[in-house]
Write a protein that holds these residues in place. Structure first.
Motif, short mmCIF file in Angstrom:
data_model
loop_
_atom_site.label_atom_id
_atom_site.label_comp_id
_atom_site.label_asym_id
_atom_site.label_seq_id
_atom_site.Cartn_x
_atom_site.Cartn_y
_atom_site.Cartn_z
N GLU A 187 0.86 -1.18 0.00
CA GLU A 187 0.00 0.00 0.00
C GLU A 187 0.90 1.24 0.00
N ILE A 188 0.76 2.05 -1.02
CA ILE A 188 1.57 3.26 -1.16
C ILE A 188 0.65 4.46 -0.93
N GLU A 189 0.87 5.16 0.16
CA GLU A 189 -0.09 6.18 0.61
C GLU A 189 0.45 7.60 0.42
N PRO A 190 -0.36 8.50 -0.14
CA PRO A 190 0.03 9.92 -0.17
C PRO A 190 -0.05 10.51 1.22
N GLN A 191 1.04 11.10 1.68
CA GLN A 191 1.09 11.69 3.02
C GLN A 191 1.08 13.21 2.99
N ALA A 192 1.48 13.80 1.87
CA ALA A 192 1.51 15.27 1.77
C ALA A 192 1.48 15.65 0.29
N LEU A 193 0.71 16.67 -0.02
CA LEU A 193 0.69 17.27 -1.35
C LEU A 193 1.22 18.69 -1.20
N VAL A 194 2.28 19.00 -1.91
CA VAL A 194 2.93 20.31 -1.78
C VAL A 194 2.67 21.14 -3.03
N ASP A 213 -10.05 19.29 -3.34
CA ASP A 213 -11.17 18.42 -3.71
C ASP A 213 -10.69 17.05 -4.16
N ALA A 214 -9.57 17.00 -4.90
CA ALA A 214 -9.08 15.75 -5.45
C ALA A 214 -8.48 14.84 -4.39
N LEU A 215 -7.81 15.43 -3.39
CA LEU A 215 -7.17 14.64 -2.33
C LEU A 215 -7.60 15.20 -0.96
N PRO A 216 -8.86 15.05 -0.62
CA PRO A 216 -9.37 15.68 0.60
C PRO A 216 -8.74 15.16 1.89
N GLU A 217 -8.20 13.94 1.87
CA GLU A 217 -7.63 13.36 3.09
C GLU A 217 -6.12 13.55 3.17
N THR A 218 -5.54 14.18 2.15
CA THR A 218 -4.09 14.40 2.13
C THR A 218 -3.78 15.85 2.48
N PRO A 219 -2.99 16.11 3.51
CA PRO A 219 -2.67 17.50 3.87
C PRO A 219 -2.04 18.24 2.70
N LEU A 220 -2.51 19.47 2.47
CA LEU A 220 -2.00 20.32 1.39
C LEU A 220 -1.15 21.43 2.00
N TYR A 221 0.06 21.58 1.48
CA TYR A 221 0.98 22.61 1.96
C TYR A 221 1.26 23.59 0.83
N ARG A 222 1.18 24.87 1.15
CA ARG A 222 1.32 25.92 0.15
C ARG A 222 2.71 26.57 0.26
N VAL A 223 3.52 26.38 -0.77
CA VAL A 223 4.88 26.92 -0.78
C VAL A 223 4.98 27.97 -1.89
N ARG A 224 5.32 29.18 -1.53
CA ARG A 224 5.42 30.27 -2.50
C ARG A 224 6.87 30.48 -2.93
N LYS A 225 7.04 31.14 -4.04
CA LYS A 225 8.37 31.43 -4.56
C LYS A 225 9.15 32.29 -3.56
N ARG A 226 10.37 31.87 -3.26
CA ARG A 226 11.24 32.65 -2.40
C ARG A 226 12.69 32.45 -2.87
N VAL A 227 13.43 33.54 -3.00
CA VAL A 227 14.82 33.42 -3.45
C VAL A 227 15.67 32.75 -2.38
N ALA A 228 15.17 32.70 -1.15
CA ALA A 228 15.92 32.06 -0.06
C ALA A 228 16.16 30.58 -0.35
N PHE A 229 15.26 29.94 -1.08
CA PHE A 229 15.47 28.53 -1.42
C PHE A 229 16.71 28.37 -2.28
N GLN A 230 16.88 29.25 -3.26
CA GLN A 230 18.04 29.15 -4.13
C GLN A 230 19.32 29.50 -3.38
N ARG A 231 19.25 30.46 -2.48
CA ARG A 231 20.44 30.81 -1.71
C ARG A 231 20.87 29.66 -0.81
N ALA A 232 19.89 28.98 -0.21
CA ALA A 232 20.23 27.83 0.62
C ALA A 232 20.81 26.70 -0.22
#
Length: 272
Positions: A187-194, A213-232
């Motif tokens: 069983e392969i379970e979705p644990q997070a949708l980013v 609506d498509a994955l109501p039981e899977t936690p949805l995390y909202r990640v916005r564009k940030r230049v800090a990701f590229q710097r890290a």
């Protein structure tokens, strides 16, 4: 000793920021005090580079590919590298031949599972190998290498762009996962949708609603564009290892907390 929880970060659609999600989720788990093993299965080696281990990508054999072919035959010190936030099974240029090489092997889809079992319980190693989490970064396409990540981890973290093309890519992914489940009796379970690299548009808002609506039981995390990701990334670390304020740290911290609470309780029950 409880077995570590395994997470597979995957989406066969390229350009969704999969490696960024994988590195920063691993960094967030480490920030919670968890011991993490990070596995870069992607032949492109983006995560290996983003963790400051580019020299490992060009290293001479034995490499990760050799370890997948012979999971108990390659010493861990040949493929596991130290990093301030996590241990890293580095990718290597040899992984470009992984799909064809693994296709010729018996139990090809189980090679990573065997390798991780060896690394997680290496009693002969002169290091502490009591990991809490294994985070696997997969290639941006389906096939033998990604099959290994899916079957070994069985817990999915799915990065996706907040744009209409993600609908089809998620449908394809879940159809593919369903076939693997039947083939291997797992069983392969979705644990997070980013939802990654979100922009302030009506189309993005509509897609966020579709995700819920498509994955109501899977936690949805909202990640916005940030230049800090590229710097890290350029600094060879996650955003949790740099001295920089970033509102997206809270998103990854929340994801790590939820996964930690959900999967740690499961692994403790299994080991009891």
């Amino acid at each position: 000793m409880a077995e570590p929880a395994r997470l597979c970060v995957t989406n066969q659609k390229g350009g969704v920021g999969k490696t960024t999600v994988a590195i920063n989720l691993a960094g967030a788990l480490n920030d919670r005090g968890r011991d993490v093993l990070f596995v870069d299965l992607d032949p492109q080696g983006n995560a290996t580079e983003g963790l400051g281990l580019l020299e490992a990508y060009d290293a001479e054999p034995p490499t990760l590919l050799d370890a997948l072919v012979d999971p108990e035959g390659v010493p861990r010190e040949e493929i596991v590298y130290d990093h301030e936030e996590m241990d890293v099974v580095a990718s290597n240029v040899d992984m470009n031949a992984a799909a064809s090489t693994l296709a010729a092997e018996d139990d090809a889809e189980l090679r990573l599972d065997r390798l991780l079992t060896s690394l997680e319980s290496d009693a002969g190693a002169d290091v502490d190998v009591d990991y809490d989490f294994v985070v696997v970064d997969c290639p941006p396409h389906l096939g033998a290498v990604t099959d290994n990540g899916l079957v070994a981890a069985q817990n999915l973290v799915i990065p996706a762009l907040a744009e209409p093309t993600s609908k089809r890519s998620l449908e394809l992914l879940f159809d593919y996962v369903g076939a693997l489940e039947m083939d291997h009796d797992v069983e392969i379970e979705p644990q997070a949708l980013v939802a990654n690299r979100i922009e302030n548009t009506n189309a993005a808002d509509e897609m966020l609603e579709w995700f819920e609506d498509a994955l109501p039981e899977t936690p949805l995390y909202r990640v916005r564009k940030r230049v800090a990701f590229q710097r890290a990334f350029s600094a060879g670390s996650s955003i949790f290892a740099v001295e920089e304020e970033n509102d997206m740290r809270e998103v990854f911290a929340s994801m790590a907390e939820t996964l930690d609470e959900r999967l740690t309780s499961t692994r403790l029950e299994v080991s009891a």
